[in-house]
Design a protein around this motif. Structure first.
Motif, mmCIF file in Angstrom:
data_model
loop_
_atom_site.group_PDB
_atom_site.id
_atom_site.type_symbol
_atom_site.label_atom_id
_atom_site.label_comp_id
_atom_site.label_asym_id
_atom_site.label_seq_id
_atom_site.Cartn_x
_atom_site.Cartn_y
_atom_site.Cartn_z
ATOM 1 N N LEU A 53 0.837 -1.199 0.000
ATOM 2 C CA LEU A 53 0.000 0.000 0.000
ATOM 3 C C LEU A 53 0.874 1.253 0.000
ATOM 4 O O LEU A 53 0.634 2.192 -0.757
ATOM 5 C CB LEU A 53 -0.935 -0.003 1.209
ATOM 6 N N ILE A 54 1.905 1.255 0.822
ATOM 7 C CA ILE A 54 2.819 2.397 0.895
ATOM 8 C C ILE A 54 3.533 2.590 -0.442
ATOM 9 O O ILE A 54 3.623 3.704 -0.956
ATOM 10 C CB ILE A 54 3.845 2.224 2.041
ATOM 11 N N TYR A 55 4.024 1.493 -1.025
ATOM 12 C CA TYR A 55 4.696 1.598 -2.332
ATOM 13 C C TYR A 55 3.733 2.108 -3.402
ATOM 14 O O TYR A 55 4.111 2.916 -4.252
ATOM 15 C CB TYR A 55 5.278 0.250 -2.751
ATOM 16 N N SER A 56 2.500 1.642 -3.374
ATOM 17 C CA SER A 56 1.495 2.086 -4.354
ATOM 18 C C SER A 56 1.201 3.586 -4.199
ATOM 19 O O SER A 56 1.086 4.309 -5.193
ATOM 20 C CB SER A 56 0.200 1.302 -4.208
ATOM 21 N N ILE A 57 1.071 4.027 -2.960
ATOM 22 C CA ILE A 57 0.825 5.451 -2.716
ATOM 23 C C ILE A 57 2.010 6.271 -3.221
ATOM 24 O O ILE A 57 1.837 7.313 -3.856
ATOM 25 C CB ILE A 57 0.569 5.709 -1.214
ATOM 26 N N TYR A 58 3.222 5.789 -2.975
ATOM 27 C CA TYR A 58 4.413 6.516 -3.424
ATOM 28 C C TYR A 58 4.460 6.609 -4.946
ATOM 29 O O TYR A 58 4.694 7.684 -5.510
ATOM 30 C CB TYR A 58 5.688 5.855 -2.895
#
Length: 192
Positions: A53-58
């Motif tokens: 999720l964090i990588y996708s948001i980034y």
């Protein structure tokens, strides 16, 4: 325009970037002290148990003109694992940012041929066109190193006849930014 004026522009924006980083650090320390400290387990599970999720948001943020400062994600990566994990994350973030800038450059190349864009581009890029005319390559370097909107500047450069190889070489300064900021974040946590 002489080199001194261009360097002054670059250094002024680097100072703004460092100020921005100091503000983020202060906000981070306040949040860590007053919000996270009281609910430590909830925050850890919420943000560290879902790295995709964090990588996708980034990735979305970098493609959509840097909605979130990359330093926030570097802070997340610091607490995610050891030094090698942190380094791998910073390299990943740098690679994504470089690629997002290149994608924006290619989109700009395509859009310059679209008639509707010529009309909308004047409004969309109105703040940065004069800067590009005035500073040229220094604007690319400055956007790569500072909080100027990297993808937006890359798209603007793509709408010109700017040589792709020269853009890609200057865009490597983006990776330098991540290296320097990543080192600063890592060292500041070592001292704390």
């Amino acid at each position: 325009m002489n080199l001194r004026v261009k360097l002054k522009f670059l250094f002024n924006n680097i100072l703004k970037g460092l100020l921005w980083m100091a503000i983020l650090a202060a906000l981070y320390l306040l949040a860590k002290e007053y919000i996270v400290a009281d609910n430590h387990d909830i925050w850890l599970e919420r943000f560290y148990s879902r790295p995709m999720l964090i990588y996708s948001i980034y990735i979305g943020s970098e493609i959509l003109f840097g909605l979130f400062p990359p330093e926030i994600f570097m802070l997340w990566a610091y607490f995610k694992g050891d030094v090698w994990h942190y380094t791998a994350n910073v390299l990943f973030f740098a690679g994504v940012s470089y690629a997002a800038g290149y994608l924006a450059f290619l989109i700009g190349r395509y859009l310059r041929k679209v008639v509707l864009f010529r009309f909308l581009g004047r409004k969309f890029f109105s703040k940065y066109w004069p800067l590009f005319r005035k500073y040229g390559s220094f604007l690319i370097i400055t956007a790569a190193l500072t909080p100027l909107p990297w993808s937006l500047i890359s798209m603007l450069v793509g709408t010109t006849e700017y040589p792709m190889k020269k853009y890609l070489n200057l865009a490597l300064f983006r990776i330098l930014r991540f290296g320097v900021y990543g080192y600063i974040i890592f060292q500041s946590h070592q001292l704390a």
